[in-house]
Design a protein around this motif. Structure first.
Motif, PDB file in Angstrom:
ATOM      1  N   LYS A 104       0.824  -1.205   0.000  1.00  0.00           N
ATOM      2  CA  LYS A 104       0.000   0.000   0.000  1.00  0.00           C
ATOM      3  C   LYS A 104       0.864   1.263   0.000  1.00  0.00           C
ATOM      4  O   LYS A 104       0.429   2.315  -0.464  1.00  0.00           O
ATOM      5  N   ASN A 105       2.065   1.163   0.558  1.00  0.00           N
ATOM      6  CA  ASN A 105       2.982   2.303   0.620  1.00  0.00           C
ATOM      7  C   ASN A 105       4.206   1.960  -0.223  1.00  0.00           C
ATOM      8  O   ASN A 105       5.026   1.127   0.166  1.00  0.00           O
ATOM      9  N   ASP A 136       1.480   6.742  -0.823  1.00  0.00           N
ATOM     10  CA  ASP A 136       1.636   6.475   0.609  1.00  0.00           C
ATOM     11  C   ASP A 136       0.312   6.759   1.311  1.00  0.00           C
ATOM     12  O   ASP A 136      -0.430   7.682   0.931  1.00  0.00           O
ATOM     13  N   GLU A 137       0.026   5.960   2.350  1.00  0.00           N
ATOM     14  CA  GLU A 137      -1.212   6.138   3.106  1.00  0.00           C
ATOM     15  C   GLU A 137      -1.169   7.393   3.981  1.00  0.00           C
ATOM     16  O   GLU A 137      -2.215   7.955   4.302  1.00  0.00           O
TER      17      GLU A 137
END
Length: 655
Positions: free
Chosen positions: A46-47, A67-68
């Motif tokens: 996710k990142n 990036d979250e």
């Protein structure tokens, strides 16, 4: 095993997808976005970001960033490698080494670099350098997790390394294409042949696409080399074309593909390293352009000891095929025509094409290795399944033999026990026959008086009582043994009254109890009828009692066994307990393991309680637990469906 195979297939698909994406798009960000999507299918990503490195000014550019927590930086802006917050990325780029770090490791590296982390702190960070075939740093590829429950395993690191290498190759293609396009533009500006050079560039691009497609085609080696020849021939004059492979284990060179205007076949299909111009390319590790003058210079300098093949070569190019910094082979083009000579541009072009050929071959080798790994895993899985099946069959046979051995021991005990009443019956019958003979003789001799009559009747009455008692005893033993033996040798289900059946089992075990002061207390509702497997219950109770006699009451003169059955809801609870010697905790943990016995070498098979466990959990569909303390006895708690007969009135009375 299936999950691992699926992941390997996903990785294989991603590797192939990287090559296809790099061949289908010229947009770097579109390519990197596709890489991110593909990577997310095989691991947590996710990142994710890719930082490209510019060694001229020691700066990085975040070509792709998602990036979250942290906002995305400007992809067109360059950041100095010494800027705050770049310590981890800087470490990976400058050291050209992968880095996997938790929060503690991040703090250590940050302290060593005398820098700070400006972004949100992550729980786990994994970065891998992007390096081309010339060991030049292209940048770094990074994934990170802010979740304590999501950490990257060693397998994730290995997969990330594999993907990073393919991304490096793809980025090198992008940069090489850019470099080539700039070279073409500069050359067309100087020579004023813009249209011709553009066509040449298109040919090169087409050749690169064709090479990339070949890596996915799964072609045989002969067809692959022939198609590579056609691709190269479309770029430069390559009427004479050779592909040679270098075998590091034997330090030999073998000719795999050979097309020549003068020679139909090569003079040597395999020769040792050190001979010919091909060996010079391998030893130097660089692309070489050789004409007649340079050839004489190299021979005089001892660099080339012997020239193989046809004579009269005017111009010769040999470029190494480098796979992971190891020379895989050499591509050779040569000309016998004075009007066709190669220059530095041809050398650079062929070296460039060779680098892509190396990528294609490496990709094919990786694909072949993945397929072979999959085949090997399937073979191993099949072998494991066959071994498991054989083990199960062997275990079933051992259990069957143990049950027969248990039944054989029961037969021997019952046979010995029946011998006593039958012997008494035979003796009583013989005595009675003798008395009848003597009485008949006295009657015929007319000497049979009242006293003799009374004595005869007393003997007759006593003998008949002895016969009656012992025949009933033998009949009871035979009846109990017959029922128990039939049940133990079959898995038939039937309706039966539990309490009398338990008594029959204990009657059949009387020979084993004879001569020992063992008290057995049965606590079971007398009117309880169940529809179940009597053979299984008989086998379980027999094994429990025999284990108590063999292990629990060993060297003890007396003991007590409690057998209790009770109905709880839809289940039947079976509690067995003895006050014998008990077991240690370690031995208790292995109680139900097959072949575990404390009487190894003394007749113990180690299958008694294992058979009980299989019967309870398998045939009866229940559970079993055991408890024991040394010198305080052993107890079992069994629970399985009662299957009480609904047409029978059950009156449960406390004992």
């Amino acid at each position: 095993m299936e999950n691992r195979l699926q992941r390997l297939e996903a990785v294989q698909a991603m590797v192939l997808e990287i090559g296809k994406i790099s061949a289908d798009t010229n947009d770097l960000r579109e390519f990197l976005h596709a890489i991110h999507i593909a990577l997310s299918r095989i691991m947590y990503a996710k990142n994710f970001y890719i930082a490209l490195y510019n060694p001229d000014d020691a700066s990085i550019q975040f070509a792709y960033f998602l990036d979250e927590v942290d906002p995305s930086p400007d992809p067109n802006k360059r950041f100095k490698l010494e800027a705050p917050g770049s310590s981890l990325t800087k470490w990976v780029i400058l050291n050209q080494k992968p880095l996997t770090a938790g929060s503690a490791e991040m703090a250590r590296i940050t302290a060593e670099e005398e820098s700070t982390i400006t972004g949100a702190p992550s729980e786990h960070w994994m970065g891998y350098p992007l390096v081309d075939h010339q060991k030049r740093t292209l940048g770094a590829m990074v994934v990170q997790s802010y979740d304590k429950d999501v950490l990257y395993s060693e397998e994730d690191q290995a997969l990330f390394e594999l993907i990073a290498r393919h991304v490096s190759n793809a980025l090198e293609v992008f940069q090489s294409v850019d470099k080539l396009e700039r070279a073409v533009q500069e050359r067309t500006a100087l020579l004023a042949h813009e249209i011709a050079e553009r066509r040449r560039s298109e040919k090169i691009q087409s050749a690169l696409y064709a090479i990339a497609e070949l890596s996915f085609s799964g072609e045989e080696a002969s067809n692959l080399y022939r198609k590579l020849h056609l691709i190269v021939e479309n770029l430069i004059v390559a009427k004479n074309f050779v592909i040679a492979l270098y075998h590091t284990e034997t330090e030999e060179i073998s000719i795999q593909y050979f097309v020549d205007e003068k020679d139909i076949v090569p003079s040597h299909t395999r020769f040792p390293l050190g001979v010919g111009m091909t060996s010079f390319v391998i030893r130097s590790g660089k692309a070489q352009l050789i004409d007649k003058n340079r050839l004489h210079q190299l021979i005089n300098a001892g660099e080339i000891k012997q020239v193989l093949g046809g004579q009269g070569v005017e111009s010769w190019i040999g470029v190494p095929i480098l796979i992971k910094d190891r020379i895989y082979g050499v591509i050779i083009v040569q000309s016998y025509d004075l009007n066709i000579t190669y220059g530095d541009a041809d050398l650079e072009l062929l070296a460039f094409v060779a680098s892509h050929i190396a990528v294609a071959i490496a990709r094919m080798n990786a694909d072949r290795e993945l397929r072979q790994t999959k085949v090997n895993l399937e073979h191993q899985n099949n072998a494991l399944n066959e071994a498991l099946l054989a083990l199960q069959e062997a275990q079933t046979e051992l259990v069957r033999q143990e049950k027969l051995a248990s039944l054989g021991s029961l037969v021997a005990g019952v046979a010995h026990e029946i011998n006593t009443p039958l012997g008494i019956c035979v003796t009583a019958t013989s005595h009675l026959l003798e008395e009848v003979r003597l009485t008949r003789k006295d009657i015929l001799a007319d000497v049979f008086d009242t006293q003799q009559r009374d004595q005869f009747l007393d003997i007759l009455d006593q003998s008949l009582r002895i016969l009656g008692t012992n025949t009933k005893r033998a009949a009871a033993l035979v009846r109990s043994f017959k029922q128990v033996a039939v049940d133990q040798t079959s898995n038939d289900r039937r309706k039966f009254q539990l309490h009398p059946y338990l008594n029959e089992i204990l009657v059949s075990l009387q020979p084993k109890l004879k001569g020992r002061q063992i008290q057995i207390d049965i606590q079971c509702p007398e009117d309880l009828f169940i529809d179940n497997y009597p053979g299984a219950i008989s086998q379980i109770l027999t094994n429990f009692v025999m284990n108590s006699l063999t292990h629990g009451f060993e060297n003890l003169l007396e003991g007590k066994i409690v057998i209790r059955f009770e109905v709880e809801g839809e289940d039947l609870l079976f509690h067995y307990e003895d006050n014998g010697q008990g077991m240690e905790k370690e031995a208790l943990g292995k109680l139900f393991d097959p072949f575990y016995t404390t009487k190894r070498g003394q007749g113990g098979s180690g299958l008694g309680t294992h058979i009980v466990y299989n019967l309870v959990t398998g045939l009866l569909g229940g559970t079993i637990k055991a408890q024991s303390t040394l010198q305080q006895g052993l107890s079992y708690q069994l629970r399985f469906p009662a299957n009480i007969s609904h047409n029978t009135k059950v009156n449960i009375k406390p004992n």
